[in-house]
Design a protein around this motif. Structure first.
Motif, PDB file in Angstrom:
ATOM      1  N   SER A  51       2.624  47.666 -46.320  1.00  0.00           N
ATOM      2  CA  SER A  51       2.845  48.509 -45.038  1.00  0.00           C
ATOM      3  C   SER A  51       1.857  47.853 -43.826  1.00  0.00           C
ATOM      4  CB  SER A  51       2.491  50.000 -45.266  1.00  0.00           C
ATOM      5  OG  SER A  51       3.329  50.512 -46.196  1.00  0.00           O
ATOM      6  N   LEU A  52       2.313  48.020 -42.779  1.00  0.00           N
ATOM      7  CA  LEU A  52       1.567  47.419 -41.472  1.00  0.00           C
ATOM      8  C   LEU A  52       1.810  48.724 -40.517  1.00  0.00           C
ATOM      9  CD1 LEU A  52       1.785  43.597 -40.942  1.00  0.00           C
ATOM     10  CD2 LEU A  52      -0.182  44.966 -41.737  1.00  0.00           C
ATOM     11  N   MET A  53       0.769  48.729 -39.642  1.00  0.00           N
ATOM     12  CA  MET A  53       0.997  49.721 -38.338  1.00  0.00           C
ATOM     13  C   MET A  53       0.852  48.520 -37.196  1.00  0.00           C
ATOM     14  SD  MET A  53       1.219  52.742 -36.842  1.00  0.00           S
ATOM     15  CE  MET A  53       0.652  54.271 -37.505  1.00  0.00           C
ATOM     16  N   LEU A  54       1.475  48.659 -36.336  1.00  0.00           N
ATOM     17  CA  LEU A  54       1.632  48.013 -35.071  1.00  0.00           C
ATOM     18  C   LEU A  54       1.368  48.827 -34.054  1.00  0.00           C
ATOM     19  CD1 LEU A  54       4.581  45.472 -35.239  1.00  0.00           C
ATOM     20  CD2 LEU A  54       2.272  45.196 -36.245  1.00  0.00           C
ATOM     21  N   ALA A  55       0.431  48.321 -33.132  1.00  0.00           N
ATOM     22  CA  ALA A  55       0.138  49.339 -31.704  1.00  0.00           C
ATOM     23  C   ALA A  55       0.232  48.318 -30.573  1.00  0.00           C
ATOM     24  CB  ALA A  55      -1.305  49.864 -31.746  1.00  0.00           C
ATOM     25  N   CYS A  56       0.513  49.206 -29.605  1.00  0.00           N
ATOM     26  CA  CYS A  56       0.972  48.660 -28.199  1.00  0.00           C
ATOM     27  C   CYS A  56       0.281  49.425 -27.034  1.00  0.00           C
ATOM     28  CB  CYS A  56       2.300  48.290 -27.843  1.00  0.00           C
ATOM     29  SG  CYS A  56       2.551  47.553 -26.381  1.00  0.00           S
ATOM     30  N   VAL A  57      -0.878  48.836 -26.326  1.00  0.00           N
ATOM     31  CA  VAL A  57      -1.161  49.699 -25.137  1.00  0.00           C
ATOM     32  C   VAL A  57      -0.188  49.124 -24.097  1.00  0.00           C
ATOM     33  CG1 VAL A  57      -3.092  49.503 -23.606  1.00  0.00           C
ATOM     34  CG2 VAL A  57      -3.706  49.390 -26.051  1.00  0.00           C
ATOM     35  N   ILE A  58       0.422  50.160 -23.534  1.00  0.00           N
ATOM     36  CA  ILE A  58       1.449  49.769 -22.537  1.00  0.00           C
ATOM     37  C   ILE A  58       1.379  51.190 -21.593  1.00  0.00           C
ATOM     38  CG2 ILE A  58       3.190  51.035 -24.100  1.00  0.00           C
ATOM     39  CD1 ILE A  58       5.041  49.120 -22.866  1.00  0.00           C
ATOM     40  N   SER A  59       1.747  50.970 -20.291  1.00  0.00           N
ATOM     41  CA  SER A  59       1.890  51.933 -19.436  1.00  0.00           C
ATOM     42  C   SER A  59       3.049  52.745 -19.566  1.00  0.00           C
ATOM     43  CB  SER A  59       2.085  51.185 -17.995  1.00  0.00           C
ATOM     44  OG  SER A  59       0.799  50.695 -17.506  1.00  0.00           O
ATOM     45  N   GLN A  60       2.850  54.022 -19.916  1.00  0.00           N
ATOM     46  CA  GLN A  60       4.099  55.086 -20.085  1.00  0.00           C
ATOM     47  C   GLN A  60       5.414  54.667 -19.225  1.00  0.00           C
ATOM     48  OE1 GLN A  60       3.993  57.497 -22.805  1.00  0.00           O
ATOM     49  NE2 GLN A  60       2.609  55.688 -22.863  1.00  0.00           N
ATOM     50  N   TYR A  61       6.457  54.728 -19.772  1.00  0.00           N
ATOM     51  CA  TYR A  61       7.885  54.406 -19.149  1.00  0.00           C
ATOM     52  C   TYR A  61       8.619  55.328 -19.952  1.00  0.00           C
ATOM     53  CZ  TYR A  61       9.828  50.209 -16.449  1.00  0.00           C
ATOM     54  OH  TYR A  61      10.230  49.686 -15.589  1.00  0.00           O
ATOM     55  N   PRO A  62       9.760  55.660 -19.328  1.00  0.00           N
ATOM     56  CA  PRO A  62      10.820  56.798 -19.827  1.00  0.00           C
ATOM     57  C   PRO A  62      11.366  56.397 -21.328  1.00  0.00           C
ATOM     58  CG  PRO A  62      11.270  56.535 -17.649  1.00  0.00           C
ATOM     59  CD  PRO A  62      10.213  55.495 -17.913  1.00  0.00           C
ATOM     60  N   PHE A  63      11.539  54.870 -21.383  1.00  0.00           N
ATOM     61  CA  PHE A  63      12.064  54.401 -22.691  1.00  0.00           C
ATOM     62  C   PHE A  63      11.206  53.249 -23.012  1.00  0.00           C
ATOM     63  CE2 PHE A  63      15.879  56.896 -23.600  1.00  0.00           C
ATOM     64  CZ  PHE A  63      16.032  57.276 -22.201  1.00  0.00           C
ATOM     65  N   MET A  64      10.643  53.037 -24.206  1.00  0.00           N
ATOM     66  CA  MET A  64      10.004  52.090 -24.767  1.00  0.00           C
ATOM     67  C   MET A  64      10.379  51.594 -26.214  1.00  0.00           C
ATOM     68  SD  MET A  64       5.990  53.044 -23.522  1.00  0.00           S
ATOM     69  CE  MET A  64       5.898  54.443 -24.411  1.00  0.00           C
ATOM     70  N   GLY A  65      10.105  50.392 -26.444  1.00  0.00           N
ATOM     71  CA  GLY A  65      10.895  49.995 -27.649  1.00  0.00           C
ATOM     72  C   GLY A  65      10.024  48.683 -28.304  1.00  0.00           C
TER      73      GLY A  65
END
Length: 122
Positions: free
Chosen positions: A17-31
């Motif tokens: 298993s792995l957990m990826l993270a992404c610091v990103i400004s909030q947007y209505p849809f993200m992927g």
């Protein structure tokens, strides 16, 4: 827009298993998307940030989970039961779409992170 920053990639054996993270400004849809050299980028998972609805590529459904923490401006991808064919560069993206199903198409991304490499060995 500030470019998103992914983290959490690495090398793992099949079944791990792995957990990826992404610091990103909030947007209505993200992927989350992934790409192997020489192949087109493909959508992996999409989330509607307000409703919380999600949609997955059939190859990862039941193994991957997308989630978000709006207080931390962070998007996550929990990956379990990893397979060698999951090996790819993984990218997060802010999506200019209106439904989660449309979000798996990479041409609807408004902006991308730089990616984090995931390598799964057999």
């Amino acid at each position: 827009q500030v470019q998103p920053v992914e983290s959490g990639g690495g090398s793992v054996q099949a079944g791990g298993s792995l957990m990826l993270a992404c610091v990103i400004s909030q947007y209505p849809f993200m992927g989350w998307f992934r790409q192997i050299p020489g192949k087109e980028r493909e959508g992996v998972a999409v989330i509607a940030t307000e409703a919380g609805s999600t949609f997955y590529h059939s190859s990862v459904s039941g193994r991957f989970t997308i989630s978000q923490d709006s207080a931390k401006n962070t998007l996550y991808l929990q990956m379990t039961s990893l397979k060698p064919e999951d090996t790819a560069m993984y990218y997060c993206a802010a999506l200019g779409v209106g439904t989660v199903r449309a979000g798996l198409r990479p041409d609807f991304a408004d902006y991308w992170g730089r990616g984090t490499q995931v390598t799964v060995s057999s």
